[in-house]
Structures are given as C-alpha cells and as structure tokens.
Design a protein around this motif. Structure first.
Motif, PDB file in Angstrom:
ATOM      1  N   ALA A   1       5.464 -58.331  13.121  1.00  0.00           N
ATOM      2  CA  ALA A   1       5.106 -59.748  13.084  1.00  0.00           C
ATOM      3  C   ALA A   1       3.682 -59.965  13.570  1.00  0.00           C
ATOM      4  O   ALA A   1       3.165 -59.200  14.390  1.00  0.00           O
ATOM      5  CB  ALA A   1       6.075 -60.533  13.954  1.00  0.00           C
ATOM      6  N   ALA A   2       3.062 -61.016  13.027  1.00  0.00           N
ATOM      7  CA  ALA A   2       1.727 -61.396  13.476  1.00  0.00           C
ATOM      8  C   ALA A   2       1.624 -62.910  13.441  1.00  0.00           C
ATOM      9  O   ALA A   2       2.260 -63.553  12.620  1.00  0.00           O
ATOM     10  CB  ALA A   2       0.660 -60.774  12.583  1.00  0.00           C
ATOM     11  N   VAL A   3       0.820 -63.435  14.349  1.00  0.00           N
ATOM     12  CA  VAL A   3       0.641 -64.884  14.367  1.00  0.00           C
ATOM     13  C   VAL A   3      -0.850 -65.190  14.503  1.00  0.00           C
ATOM     14  O   VAL A   3      -1.577 -64.478  15.194  1.00  0.00           O
ATOM     15  CB  VAL A   3       1.442 -65.528  15.524  1.00  0.00           C
ATOM     16  N   VAL A   4      -1.276 -66.213  13.774  1.00  0.00           N
ATOM     17  CA  VAL A   4      -2.693 -66.573  13.810  1.00  0.00           C
ATOM     18  C   VAL A   4      -2.863 -67.873  14.583  1.00  0.00           C
ATOM     19  O   VAL A   4      -2.252 -68.883  14.254  1.00  0.00           O
ATOM     20  CB  VAL A   4      -3.256 -66.725  12.380  1.00  0.00           C
ATOM     21  N   HIS A   5      -3.674 -67.816  15.622  1.00  0.00           N
ATOM     22  CA  HIS A   5      -4.027 -69.027  16.375  1.00  0.00           C
ATOM     23  C   HIS A   5      -5.081 -69.771  15.557  1.00  0.00           C
ATOM     24  O   HIS A   5      -6.142 -69.224  15.280  1.00  0.00           O
ATOM     25  CB  HIS A   5      -4.560 -68.609  17.750  1.00  0.00           C
ATOM     26  N   HIS A   6      -4.784 -70.997  15.162  1.00  0.00           N
ATOM     27  CA  HIS A   6      -5.666 -71.680  14.216  1.00  0.00           C
ATOM     28  C   HIS A   6      -6.893 -72.320  14.835  1.00  0.00           C
ATOM     29  O   HIS A   6      -7.765 -72.806  14.115  1.00  0.00           O
ATOM     30  CB  HIS A   6      -4.872 -72.728  13.426  1.00  0.00           C
ATOM     31  N   GLY A   7      -6.950 -72.341  16.169  1.00  0.00           N
ATOM     32  CA  GLY A   7      -8.161 -72.838  16.814  1.00  0.00           C
ATOM     33  C   GLY A   7      -8.340 -74.330  16.678  1.00  0.00           C
ATOM     34  O   GLY A   7      -7.441 -75.042  16.220  1.00  0.00           O
ATOM     35  N   CYS A   8      -9.508 -74.829  17.084  1.00  0.00           N
ATOM     36  CA  CYS A   8      -9.739 -76.267  16.993  1.00  0.00           C
ATOM     37  C   CYS A   8     -10.874 -76.577  16.023  1.00  0.00           C
ATOM     38  O   CYS A   8     -10.667 -77.183  14.978  1.00  0.00           O
ATOM     39  CB  CYS A   8      -9.974 -76.853  18.368  1.00  0.00           C
ATOM     40  N   VAL A   9     -12.086 -76.125  16.329  1.00  0.00           N
ATOM     41  CA  VAL A   9     -13.198 -76.385  15.404  1.00  0.00           C
ATOM     42  C   VAL A   9     -12.899 -75.699  14.070  1.00  0.00           C
ATOM     43  O   VAL A   9     -13.112 -76.267  12.992  1.00  0.00           O
ATOM     44  CB  VAL A   9     -14.523 -75.869  15.991  1.00  0.00           C
ATOM     45  N   ALA A  10     -12.385 -74.464  14.157  1.00  0.00           N
ATOM     46  CA  ALA A  10     -12.105 -73.699  12.945  1.00  0.00           C
ATOM     47  C   ALA A  10     -11.127 -74.445  12.043  1.00  0.00           C
ATOM     48  O   ALA A  10     -11.271 -74.454  10.809  1.00  0.00           O
ATOM     49  CB  ALA A  10     -11.534 -72.335  13.311  1.00  0.00           C
ATOM     50  N   LYS A  11     -10.144 -75.088  12.664  1.00  0.00           N
ATOM     51  CA  LYS A  11      -9.116 -75.780  11.880  1.00  0.00           C
ATOM     52  C   LYS A  11      -9.745 -76.883  11.051  1.00  0.00           C
ATOM     53  O   LYS A  11      -9.314 -77.178   9.939  1.00  0.00           O
ATOM     54  CB  LYS A  11      -8.105 -76.384  12.856  1.00  0.00           C
ATOM     55  N   VAL A  12     -10.788 -77.498  11.584  1.00  0.00           N
ATOM     56  CA  VAL A  12     -11.421 -78.619  10.876  1.00  0.00           C
ATOM     57  C   VAL A  12     -12.426 -78.124   9.838  1.00  0.00           C
ATOM     58  O   VAL A  12     -12.428 -78.570   8.702  1.00  0.00           O
ATOM     59  CB  VAL A  12     -12.131 -79.549  11.883  1.00  0.00           C
ATOM     60  N   LEU A  13     -13.260 -77.191  10.245  1.00  0.00           N
ATOM     61  CA  LEU A  13     -14.377 -76.818   9.387  1.00  0.00           C
ATOM     62  C   LEU A  13     -14.086 -75.620   8.484  1.00  0.00           C
ATOM     63  O   LEU A  13     -14.652 -75.515   7.401  1.00  0.00           O
ATOM     64  CB  LEU A  13     -15.623 -76.525  10.237  1.00  0.00           C
ATOM     65  N   THR A  14     -13.264 -74.698   8.939  1.00  0.00           N
ATOM     66  CA  THR A  14     -13.085 -73.454   8.178  1.00  0.00           C
ATOM     67  C   THR A  14     -11.616 -73.054   8.129  1.00  0.00           C
ATOM     68  O   THR A  14     -11.267 -71.901   8.354  1.00  0.00           O
ATOM     69  CB  THR A  14     -13.907 -72.308   8.831  1.00  0.00           C
ATOM     70  N   ASN A  15     -10.773 -73.992   7.809  1.00  0.00           N
ATOM     71  CA  ASN A  15      -9.339 -73.705   7.879  1.00  0.00           C
ATOM     72  C   ASN A  15      -8.898 -72.636   6.878  1.00  0.00           C
ATOM     73  O   ASN A  15      -7.924 -71.940   7.094  1.00  0.00           O
ATOM     74  CB  ASN A  15      -8.533 -74.990   7.683  1.00  0.00           C
ATOM     75  N   ALA A  16      -9.669 -72.495   5.778  1.00  0.00           N
ATOM     76  CA  ALA A  16      -9.301 -71.484   4.789  1.00  0.00           C
ATOM     77  C   ALA A  16      -9.221 -70.106   5.431  1.00  0.00           C
ATOM     78  O   ALA A  16      -8.408 -69.265   5.038  1.00  0.00           O
ATOM     79  CB  ALA A  16     -10.315 -71.475   3.655  1.00  0.00           C
ATOM     80  N   GLU A  17     -10.057 -69.860   6.444  1.00  0.00           N
ATOM     81  CA  GLU A  17     -10.065 -68.551   7.102  1.00  0.00           C
ATOM     82  C   GLU A  17      -8.742 -68.288   7.808  1.00  0.00           C
ATOM     83  O   GLU A  17      -8.253 -67.164   7.821  1.00  0.00           O
ATOM     84  CB  GLU A  17     -11.227 -68.469   8.094  1.00  0.00           C
ATOM     85  N   ASN A  18      -8.190 -69.336   8.401  1.00  0.00           N
ATOM     86  CA  ASN A  18      -6.872 -69.186   9.028  1.00  0.00           C
ATOM     87  C   ASN A  18      -5.842 -68.798   7.978  1.00  0.00           C
ATOM     88  O   ASN A  18      -5.053 -67.882   8.159  1.00  0.00           O
ATOM     89  CB  ASN A  18      -6.455 -70.488   9.695  1.00  0.00           C
ATOM     90  N   LEU A  19      -5.872 -69.556   6.867  1.00  0.00           N
ATOM     91  CA  LEU A  19      -4.871 -69.333   5.830  1.00  0.00           C
ATOM     92  C   LEU A  19      -5.053 -67.974   5.175  1.00  0.00           C
ATOM     93  O   LEU A  19      -4.088 -67.268   4.889  1.00  0.00           O
ATOM     94  CB  LEU A  19      -4.956 -70.450   4.789  1.00  0.00           C
ATOM     95  N   ASN A  20      -6.317 -67.591   4.937  1.00  0.00           N
ATOM     96  CA  ASN A  20      -6.554 -66.292   4.310  1.00  0.00           C
ATOM     97  C   ASN A  20      -6.223 -65.138   5.254  1.00  0.00           C
ATOM     98  O   ASN A  20      -5.842 -64.061   4.807  1.00  0.00           O
ATOM     99  CB  ASN A  20      -8.000 -66.185   3.816  1.00  0.00           C
TER     100      ASN A  20
END
Lengths: 422, 482, 438
Positions: C196-215
């Motif tokens: 299992a793995a989990v990605v912390h989506h962050g705060c600034v990243a979630k707004v400006l670069t959310n695709a990186e979380n999803l990818n």
C-alpha cells in the motif's frame, strides 16, 4: 676582464691560505673562459671562507663543476673559479626511502652508478652524464628526454645546501619527499646559474629504473605529420620520452632521411608488452621497435646528441602545440621534446651578423606565443654579442634584480651573464 | 632588520577603500567579521578589523597601493580551509579574500593548460576538463571547497601527489599583485623558466609574497584505467611493510593511503564504507595506467600486500566501490568530528621507512597525555596526519592536545623528517621552525621574502619566527588560545 | 620583523565558552559536530552566489555558536545572514562530520522569531504567508482574480501595474496557456495483497499542481501498488518549521500522524519533496512528545519516494517516448531524503529518453518553500543560474520532484521565452506511460 700577472699571483697566494697551495692553480683550456685562477676547496667551510674573502676584496668568482655550462655563458672570465671537484661524496643514499644526498661535485653518472645497484636512478638525463656534476645540473637546470615522464630538476630536488653572501652556509628543504616547511630555496637555486651562491650539496628523490626500455621510431616526409603522430601517441599512451627530429638529426641517428618520431616506452612487463603491440598500431606505417641493449644504446644517443660543428645551439621553449610552427619557420636542425614544448636547435651561420639575425627571428616567433629562447653554445669564432637569455618582462625583471642584489649584495657571484645582465 | 612599522587602520583609509571597492566588497561590522576569525585551524582565533572582497586584480592592486602608502599590513584568504592558521591575521588589520575571483579564464587542451583566477575552487578545475579526459592533479582533501590561490600559498598536496606531484609541480605561471600594488606576470605557458624561478619561490610562500590573482596550471591526462585495492592488516607495522614492499618493487601507485583503527571506526560510523572495524590498519592503494596492464599489476601488488601480512585484500569492482573507498578516505578528517568535539590535525613527515617508529611514538605520546590520536595519512611519501582529539571546553585537555602535537612534530624532526608535508607552517608550527632550520637558513629565507615584500606587510608574522627566542614568543599565544 | 607591535602579534582568542550562561539558540552540543573544515562552502547556494563566509553553512553555524555562547548579540547582521539560508540542506550532503544543519537552523530561526521584532512590512508578509498557504480554500480565493485576469488576457497588464515586489510572486503562478498535465486513470482496486501507498496531497500543491498528486497515485497504481487515500489532509508543517513557528508545525504533524496511522503500514509519499522531508522529520520534531514520539518515528520511517517505489516493483515502460531530458535534484529529495539515483534510473528506463546530466543539478533553484517570496533577490539569482544550466543541456524537459521548484524554474524559463518544459516526475511518468509524445 684583463687581469695582470701580479694580481693573479696575489689571488693564488690569498686563496692558497684558505684551501692550501695544492688546490690553487691557473685555469687551463675551456676553464680559462670562466676564470683566471681555479680554486678547489675541500668543503663548504672553505667555500664559506672563499666567499667572505671575495666579498671583502670585491673579487668576482664563478662556481663550476666541469666548467662546461659556465664556459658557455661567461663572456668575460671571472677572477677566480671555485671548482666543486673535491666535493664529490655521496653523503647518504636511502634506497628504501628513495632519496639520495650528494655533494655538488658528484657527477650524475657516478650517482646513477651507485643507485643502479638498487634498481633506481635520478631520472634527470642531460647529455653526457659523466661530465655533468649535480651542482651544474641544478644551477643550469639541465634536462634530457625523460623530462616528459619524470619531470625536471625542480620536480626532483628536495633539498639544497649552498654558500651565500657573508659566507652563510644555508640549507633549504630536507630529506623527505614531501615537505613545505619554509621557503622553497630549491626553486630559487635551480636555474640560477651560480648568480646567487655556490651550491654545495643536493638532495634528490630517486625513482625506480624502468624494468624494460623500448624505443619506437618512425619516419615522416614532413614536420606536420611527424608532430601529428607525436601528439596522437602522447594522448593515447604513457611514454617515457618523445622526440621529433629534423632530417639531419634523424640521419645522424640512423633513422631514415626525413623527419623522425622517437618514442621511448616501457615499464613493468605487462605494460611494456602491451605497448610493444599498441604503439606500432598507433603509428601505422614504417615504424621500427628497438628492445633491450639496442633500445638503451639508441636512448643514450638521443640523450647525448650533438652536432658539434653547429655555429650555435639554442634552446627554445614554447607552449607544446605552438612549437612545430616555430620549428617549421626556423632554418637549422633540431631535436624537439615534443610533449614538453622544448627543443634544441642546431644553427648554421656564416658570421656573427647572420647568426644574430637568425636568433633574433626565433626569439621574435617564440615571444609571440609567450615562449623564449636561450642560446646555450656559440662557436668560439662567432661568440660576439649574441645575447644568451631573453629579457623577462619588466615586472619580473624588477623582482629578479632584487633577488640578485638581496642574495648577492656585493655582486661577486658569477655576475654579468644571466638574464638582463645579472 | 628594520621592516617599517605597520600602521593601524583609520577611518579615512576605510573610506578610501570603500571608494575603490564599493560597499558590497567591504565588511566592517563585528558580527560579520566574527566568522572570519579562523580557518580550519581553530585553536587560535583573531578576526580582522576589516575584510575586503575584491573582484579583480585591478581592484586588489588599487587596494594594495593604498595600504602600502599607509603602511597597513594585510592577510590574504581564499576559502579558509587551511589547517595551519595561514590566513589568521597576526598584526594585519585588513583581510583580503579572493573568493570572488572565481572565473576559469581559458582551457587550452592542445597545450594541456588551464588559466584560472585564484579564487577558483580546486575541484572545479578538474570538473571543467574531465569531459575531455583531463584533470588537475593536486587533490587536497578539501578540494571541493579550497581555492587554487590557497593551494598556491600552501603548496598543497593530496593523496595522488605520490605519483603526480604537488601544487608547485603544476603551476607554470601566475599573476601576483605585489604588496606595493604592482601587478607582476611571472612564468608563463612554457615548461622552461626564463631567469629565476619566481613562480617556484612564490608557491608555498604562504601568502607572504603578495596576492596571487591568476594562475596557469598544467592539466594531466586522465589515466586510461584505475584499480583500487583495500588491504587489511592486523597492525600498522605490517601495513608499513607492505608500502615499502610495493614501492621497492618498482611500481609507483597513484596513491597509497593508510588509516589506523581509530580512523576506521570514525569512517565506518560516518559512511559505512565496509571497512573492517577490527582491523589495526588498512591501506587504500590505487594503481593507474594502461587498462591492459593494470590487472596483472594489481594482482602483483595484492600479492605483495599479502606477503607483507595483509589478512585480506579486496579489489574495488566498479566505480561505485572505488568512490566509496575514496569518500571514506577524503572525508576521514571530518568523520573524526563525530568522535570528539574538536580535533587538531598534524602534518609531519618522516622518511617512509620510519613510519612504524613514528606511529609507535605517537601512540606513546597519546598515552602519556591521556588523549586519543588517530592516524590517516599518505603512506607512500611518509606524510603523516595524526588527528588529536580533544574538547575545547576542557582547558586541560586542550593544553595536552597542543603539547602532544608539538611532541609529535619534534619526533618527526628527530627521525630526519619535516614539520609539514602539505598544510604549511602558518601560525601553528612557526615556533618549531628553528628545529629544522638554522639561524642562517632563516635569515636567508626572510631575505627571500623581502624580495617580494620589502616592508613585510603581506601576511606578517608567518613562516619565519621573529629572531631570538622564537619558541618563547609564541608561547603566550598558545596560552591565550585556551 | 621585530617591528610588529607585540600586542598585535598575539591574536586574542575567542571568548572562553561558559564564561556566560548559554543562550537557548540551538541544541548546543550539536554545534560541536562542526569541525570548521569548510567542505560545505561550495554546496551552499547562498555562498555560491555571495562568496561570503557569513552566507555559508560553516559561517552560520559559527554565528549560532557565538550567539549561543553570548559572544555575539542577535543584531540585524546576524538575523540577515540566518534569514538568507534556504534550508536546502545541501551542506548536509557535503558535510563529512554529520552536522545536522537542518535541525540547527530550524531551532535558530525559532530563536530569532522569539527575540526579534521585524519591520511591519515583513511582519505582514510573513503573517499572510502563514495564514494563506497551509489552507487550500483560502489560497483558491486569493487566486480567483488572477485566474479571471488570465481568462481575459489581462495578466501582462496586471503585472505591469503591480509593484516590483509583487511581480515575482505573480510570475510564479502558471498561466492558463500552459498545457494541462496528462492525468493517469484513477487507481482501480488492487488486490489486498499488494503493497500500500498513500500520497499526502499537500496544500499549495493541491491548488496549483494537483495533477502531480493524481499522477503520483496513477503511476503507483500502474506499478501495482494499492493506493490509499487520506481522509483529511492538513499542511505537513514544513512552512512553519522554516519560519520558526514550532507550535503550529507540531499541531499539523499530530493531525497528519493520526491519519497516517489509520492507514496501516502504507508507504507515505508526497509530490512535494519538501512535505515528504518534513514528514520524515516528524520523529525528530515530536521526540519529546510523550504521546506522539513513537508514532511519529514510525510514520517518519514510512516516507518513500516515487522513483524508488517504481523501481522496487521493477516497473517496465512499454511504449517509446522520445525526449531529451535533464533532471533537477529538488533539495529535500536529494539532501533531505537522499534520493538521487532512483529518479534518474527510472527516467533512463523509459525507452527513447536520453538523460543529460545537469550541471549543479543539486544546487537549490531558489524556491525553497516560501523563500522566493521573502528573499526575492537571492531567489532570482539562483533561478537564473539554474536556468542557465538547464539551457546549456539542450534538453526538451527538465524533470524534478517538487512543485515549488517547478513553479520557480518555469517562471524563469517563461520570462526568457525558453521552450523547455518543466515537469514533475509524476507528470512525466504519466506522459511516458501513456506513450504520448509532446
């Protein structure tokens, strides 16, 4: 400097009081170009007394070993020559530490005879080691083909002892191969041509003799292809030495009738075996490989090479890649140490004027690439006004003048024949 | 020997310096000067009154002309990684730092030369030419930070100098701003010197000849291949025997480095390089040359190590393993930082055959002073680096560490060696100079210094002890250091 | 020689430690790891630019020591040189003595904030950053006018009208014209046996670069990981640690730890390497917290990175993706987590990709959390240097592992009109996995 016979007699008396009458004599042969009277002290203590005496009476002295280097550069004889002939002892040879301490009058050949028993040598290889004393080798910064792989005097001299002004017996460096304590007096004395003091003892690091020595030779129709092949070889494999010679020099060495490339190589068996195959591949056409005694004989001929009939012999130093262009534009024969950017030129000339013009032209070409030229020898009938050394740039010359007046405040150490008339 | 008294710094001079260099090149506030109060030799500390950060030889020339007129002494500084206090101001109010002269000016592969400003970092030279198969040979352990100018001042060495030589063997020419502000171009791109070897006199002069601003360096061809061996021994004696045996065999390795048990422990804690913690000593031996010949040579060297008593010989299998070994060696000093709050690195030299003796002596000195002393050094040339561990917060231990260091140097000298192989005299060893040089030697050396610096304003009170009772002169300073 | 005045020839020596009581600047014992060797100098971006000792790690450690021992007072100079540190921890990589510089500077910053009253402009700026960045909702509101302006093509006008101080900030926000990052299909249910793995989506990243979380999640899924999702994400606390606000950092950390614990032993990732490094330091941060010390250590040990996890599953790229690529080492990935080779190895494993090494690859780009907002001049200097090095490679893509670096470097390349695409490793993997060529 013309010296009267009374003066000579007085000098002989004065110095006999220091070294004993048996060790003072009139100069003979080439020596007389150096000085009128030859004094042969027994040790540094006597040299110190001689120096103090000379300083007190403003007597000009010139130190020599076999009187060869000095005879070439002194345009007028000094009053006395201080011969180092009796300082001929190997003081300490430590084969396991690979260091040797030897008095300045020991010849290179004698030193190497002593170290050869332990498979070692001092890898500075100027012409005629049997005539080259260590003191002269250091003072005149003499070198030979092995500078490419082993360096020159300044790289191998780790300690020096000399008699300076006020008769001070001074030493710099030490007996260990790595040492940065104090100022580097070894560098100061190397190549100072007896103008700063009299070297009495030298300490060198020695190196293992190459287990095998081989030589590759190849002939070329023109200088550019010889040099290109040399550069190619130098880039590809480690060599012991690398020379390019002009046609007459090649012929005298029996390597064809054109330009020749001579590459020394060797070392331990696996390396020598590999290079034995690899170097001919790199050279391509018409090369010859010498091994064993033949290689050693060829190496010695290259080391000692001379064209005695030359009007002058000059040493040219330039950035290595700039040297071939200068050689191509220079009339005369040469043997070039291709990897180091240094060549010995054998010049022909009818008279002093022509020789002067030739030397001036070479100097000019060398200067344009920040190189320089030293005239090492001039045929006696042409000695005239040929300047032996180039003039260093002004700022450097100022420092050199200060160096001379600091080390020789009374101006007695071989004055008047070094750079800028120092 | 009248040398012209040195004047102190006044506000008018500072204002003029500001006019020459601009505000951003002048550091005058105590907080900022504080960080310049020592280099890698931290036992003695003294901040300059003023720090100058010029950008060019022309600026340095203007500065030195002014200081010369005002008879103010100065001390040059590169990156401050020296280990003998060479750039510690002693009677020099102004420090001049060359770290901004950091351009590589020209790389000339055909002639195997590189021309650099003196503030260029040693490793950056090699990095710039590695792609074309060259390197700059002198490789002091601080090479990732130390400057070429500092290397020239100290005539720095490094592990690979056994085969390739030290800084002085690789500097062909230099530009120096003399203490009177004159700019002199010395030496040049050729292998032969014209006139006196002034470059040779300046390299290793510890910044007392002026400020070197530019240097023409020789580039060395990268060897075709390297083989790196780790030989493991029960004790230092056996390791030393191996060194002698290898060198006597006619092989000149690129480097032979020894680490003793204390250092092995420190290095393992820091880098996990795979060194055996129970070994008495290890040798890192590097051979370089022609690939086709190296395997046979490496086998032969491995055999010599074994027959001299190595209990194990390992060969680095690839570049990564080689890098790990060298990282362990090059960073050994720093790794020792993990064993004790402070350390002082010595830099004595003995004839190689005396290595076992000097190491025994060092062990005794350590016992006598109840100190821990580790040894990591260039075994091939007898250049030892005993590392004396101490805690500066314990005055008595600090005193003992200094005393032990001096005893080690004396022991080196007694064995026919020298005070320093590559770190320089600095302030650290100045009082020991009379152990190896006579008063006449020192007089002539100080005369040589005055050829470049008649008033002795460049890095004063360095290299040569003040005449008469040198040892005593320095002693109070040592006391004060505690 | 004798002329040198005697008093001058004896350097007075540093004040004896303990002459005064120690000040609580840093963990004093840690200072003694530094042996003053200077090997860190050239690894420090600010030293590389200013070439001054006080802007080097060794100099800053020395300042901290002098402050702690009372040999110096916390004056404007000391504050300035401590402020200028990027906390990139490049020095930790270089340091042979294992100095824990990151830990030292964080504590020193806290000391500065406790003891220095900053000018009102700085106070307002820092409060704004602290109040906005950790909260995605607030950040979105702030960005609304800019997004609107972009839609109307009015960004250049706003930029022109904005005060100089704002311009660099504005430049960081990617314009709408940038190609939308490829987003991998959301992870489908994997077998329970898969790691299992989990990605912390962050705060600034979630707004400006959310695709990186999803990818990141998509790539992990493609490599066979079971991707878990956090129920509630709060800021990792890195920003507060940089600004000396330990109290809120700990609060954030505790909230995240509770959430991570709920997810069992899943490897913890963040598309922002700064966040990943902050989580990896929770163990240190909460070492003295009786309740959280042990769970914090456990969570920190679970931090992983995308490159390493992909390699661990031996992921094979099936399609060719022809591109010349260079790789920038984000500080907290390289120096903080020690991840250097894995991303490179992964990139080399993509058929068609040529990896060109970047000069000074691990020298900070100047982004450094909110550093590019607080130390603009230094940040600009560093990103210029980074862009020069990138352009010298001739690469089409510069791949990196942190959105902060991405915004910072992309802004500079946009200013230069350079066609190099700055792309997060996860986004690049998305392109490579899908096989689309740009």
């Amino acid at each position: 400097m013309a010296i009267s016979s009374e003066t000579i007699a007085k000098l002989e008396r004065d110095f006999a009081a220091i070294v004993g009458a048996a060790h003072v004599r009139a100069a003979i042969g080439a020596e007389s170009r150096c000085a009128s009277v030859v004094v042969t002290p027994a040790d540094a203590g006597e040299i110190s007394e001689i120096v103090r005496r000379c300083e007190a009476d403003r007597i000009i002295l010139a130190p020599f070993g076999a009187a060869r280097a000095l005879a070439e550069i002194r345009l007028a004889p000094a009053a006395i020559a201080v011969s180092l002939a009796r300082l001929d002892r190997i003081v300490a040879y430590e084969p396991d530490d690979m260091t040797v301490v030897a008095a300045a009058g020991v010849t290179l050949a004698a030193l190497n005879a002593a170290t050869a028993a332990r498979g070692q040598w001092l890898p500075v290889d100027p012409p005629r080691p049997e005539l080259t004393t260590l003191g002269a080798m250091v003072a005149a910064a003499r070198f030979g083909p092995s500078r490419l792989s082993e360096g020159i005097v300044r790289d191998l001299l780790i300690g020096v002892r000399f008699v300076g002004h006020d008769g001070r017996i001074v030493h710099g460096g030490g007996n260990v191969v790595k040492n940065v304590a104090g100022y580097d007096l070894m560098k100061v004395m190397t190549g100072s041509f007896g103008t700063l003091g009299i070297i009495t003892e030298t300490t060198f690091r020695v190196r293992p003799l190459p287990a095998r020595r081989l030589i590759a030779c190849a002939g070329f129709a023109d200088l550019d292809s010889a040099y290109a092949a040399a550069a190619n070889l130098h880039d590809a494999v480690p060599l012991l030495h690398l020379e390019v010679t002009s046609p007459s020099v090649s012929a005298a060495l029996h390597i064809g009738a054109g330009f020749a490339l001579i590459a020394g190589f060797g070392g331990a068996a696996p390396e020598a075996d590999y290079l034995r195959v690899r170097i001919p591949e790199l050279l391509g056409v018409n090369n010859e490989i010498l091994d064993g005694a033949a290689a050693i004989a060829r190496y010695e001929r290259i080391r000692d090479f001379d064209l005695p009939a030359s009007a002058a012999v000059a040493l040219i130093a330039a950035p290595p890649a700039e040297l071939p262009a200068i050689l191509a534009a220079t009339p005369g024969e040469f043997i070039a140490h291709a990897g180091s950017g240094v060549a010995r030129l054998f010049l022909a000339a009818l008279d002093a004027d022509e020789l002067g013009r030739i030397v001036a032209a070479i100097r000019d070409r060398a200067r344009r690439v920040r190189g320089h030229v030293r005239v090492m020898r001039v045929a006696s009938e042409l000695r005239g006004e040929i300047r032996r050394f180039d003039n260093p740039p002004a700022a450097a010359m100022t420092l050199m003048r200060r160096m001379k007046t600091t080390f020789d405040p009374r101006g007695i150490f071989n004055p008047g024949c070094f750079v800028g008339g120092l | 020997m009248p040398t012209g008294a040195h004047a102190s710094l006044d506000s008018a001079t500072v204002a003029e310096l500001r006019a020459i260099l601009g505000d951003d090149a002048i550091v005058s506030r105590p907080t900022e000067l504080k960080v310049y109060e020592c280099d890698g030799w931290t036992i003695e500390k003294n901040a300059p009154e003023l720090l100058l950060r010029p950008r060019s030889a022309a600026e340095i020339s203007a500065v030195l002309k002014l200081l010369d007129r005002r008879a103010i002494a100065f001390v040059p500084r590169g990156a401050g990684t020296g280990l003998s206090g060479g750039c510690l101001p002693v009677g020099a109010p102004v420090m001049i730092c060359t770290s901004r002269l950091n351009r590589i000016l020209a790389i000339d592969y055909a002639n195997r030369r590189v021309e650099v400003e003196s503030g260029v970092v040693n490793l950056h030279v090699s990095n710039a030419v590695r792609g074309r198969g060259f390197f700059y040979a002198p490789d002091p352990s601080s090479q990732m930070a130390c400057t070429i100018g500092g290397n020239i001042a100290e005539n720095s060495g490094g592990p690979h100098t056994l085969k390739y030589g030290v800084t002085t063997n690789h500097v062909l020419g230099l530009e120096i701003v003399l203490p009177d502000g004159e700019i002199a171009e010395l030496g040049g791109p050729t292998e032969e010197r014209l006139g006196y070897d002034l470059v040779g006199a300046i390299v290793g002069a510890e910044g007392t000849a002026g400020i070197v601003t530019r240097a023409t360096l020789r580039l060395t061809r990268e060897p075709e291949a390297r083989r790196t061996l780790l030989a493991i021994f029960a004790d230092v004696e056996a390791a030393t025997r191996a060194v002698s045996a290898i060198i006597a065999s006619g092989v000149i390795p690129g480097a032979i480095e020894m680490m003793d048990q204390l250092i092995i422990e420190a290095v393992e804690a820091a880098f996990h390089a795979g060194l055996p913690r129970d070994a008495g000593a290890v040798l890192i031996i590097e051979l370089d040359g022609i690939a086709a010949a190296l395997d046979a040579e490496a086998r032969a060297v491995g055999e010599l190590a074994r027959s001299s008593g190595a209990r194990e010989v390992r060969f680095a299998r690839d570049e990564a393993e080689r890098a790990t070994l060298w990282k362990a060696r090059k960073r050994a000093f720093g790794a020792v930082g993990r064993l004790a709050p402070n350390y002082a690195t010595q830099d004595g030299v003995v004839p190689r055959t005396r290595l076992p003796e000097i190491l025994r002596e060092i062990a005794q000195i350590a016992r006598r002073h109840a100190l821990r002393i580790g040894n990591v050094f260039h075994a091939g040339d007898g250049n030892i680096h005993p590392i004396v561990l101490y805690d500066e917060r314990d005055p008595d231990e600090t005193r003992r560490a200094i005393a032990a260091g001096r005893e080690i140097l004396r022991a080196c000298v007694a064995m026919g060696g020298s005070l320093t192989g590559e770190h320089g005299i600095g302030v650290e060893k100045i009082s020991e100079m009379p152990l190896i040089f006579s008063p006449d030697d020192l007089i002539v050396m100080s005369e040589l210094r005055r050829v470049f610096d008649p008033a002795q304003r460049a890095n004063p009170n360095k290299v040569i002890p003040a005449p008469g009772g040198c040892v005593e002169v320095a002693a109070p300073r040592r006391q004060a250091a505690l | 020689m004798a002329s040198a005045p005697k008093s001058d020839s004896s350097p007075p020596v540093a004040q004896r430690p303990r002459a005064r009581p120690l000040r609580d600047v840093v963990d004093y014992e840690l200072l003694f790891d530094c042996v003053h060797c200077g090997l860190c100098l050239e690894a420090c971006p600010t030293y590389v630019v200013t070439r001054a000792e006080m802007d080097s790690p060794r100099g800053r450690v020395y300042l901290m020591k002098a402050l702690a021992e009372g040999a110096l007072d916390l004056d404007a100079d000391a504050v300035r040189h401590l402020d200028l540190c990027l906390e990139c921890r490049g020095c930790e990589t270089a340091c042979p003595s294992g100095v824990r510089y990151g830990k030292l500077i964080e504590r020193a910053r806290e000391y500065v904030e406790r003891n220095v009253r900053r000018p009102w402009r700085e106070r307002i700026r820092n409060r704004l950053i602290a109040a906005l960045f950790p909260y995605p909702a607030r950040l979105r509101i702030l960005l609304t006018p800019i997004t609107a302006a972009d839609r109307l093509g009015m960004r250049p006008l706003i930029r022109k009208l904005a005060p100089a101080a704002m311009r660099d900030w504005l430049d960081l926000i990617p314009p709408r014209a940038a190609p939308p990052p490829m987003v991998l299909a959301p992870p489908s249910a994997a077998s329970a046996a898969a790691p299992a793995a989990v990605v912390h989506h962050g705060c600034v990243a979630k707004v400006l670069t959310n695709a990186e979380n999803l990818n990141t999640e998509g790539a992990l899924a493609a490599a066979g990981y079971r991707v878990a999702r956090m129920g509630r994400t709060v800021c990792c606390g890195a920003l507060d640690l940089h600004h000396g606000n330990f109290a809120r950092a700990k609060q954030f950390a505790r909230a995240n730890i509770r959430e991570f614990q709920r997810l069992g032993d899943a490897a913890i990732l963040s598309a922002a390497s700064g966040c990943a490094a902050a989580i990896a330091a929770y163990g240190d941060l909460l070492a003295d917290d009786p309740e959280f010390a042990a769970p914090a250590r456990e969570v920190s040990a679970r931090v992983a990175d995308l490159g390493t996890l992909m390699l661990a599953r031996d992921y094979r790229f099936t399609r060719e993706f022809r591109a010349a690529v260079t790789y920038h080492d984000s500080c907290h990935l390289a120096h903080g987590l020690g991840v250097r080779e894995a991303p490179r190895q992964l990139l080399r494993a993509i058929p068609g990709v040529t990896l060109i090494e970047l000069n000074e690859a691990d020298l900070c780009c100047g982004s450094a959390g909110s550093y590019n907002l607080t130390e603009r001049a230094m940040a600009r200097e560093l990103v210029r240097r980074k862009a020069d090095n990138i352009l010298a490679t001739g690469a089409d893509y510069v791949v990196l592992g942190n959105p902060g670096c991405e915004l910072q470097i992309a802004a500079e390349l946009r200013r230069r009109g350079a066609p190099v695409r700055v792309i997060h490793l996860a986004d690049f993997l998305a392109l490579a996995i899908r096989g689309a060529n740009a």
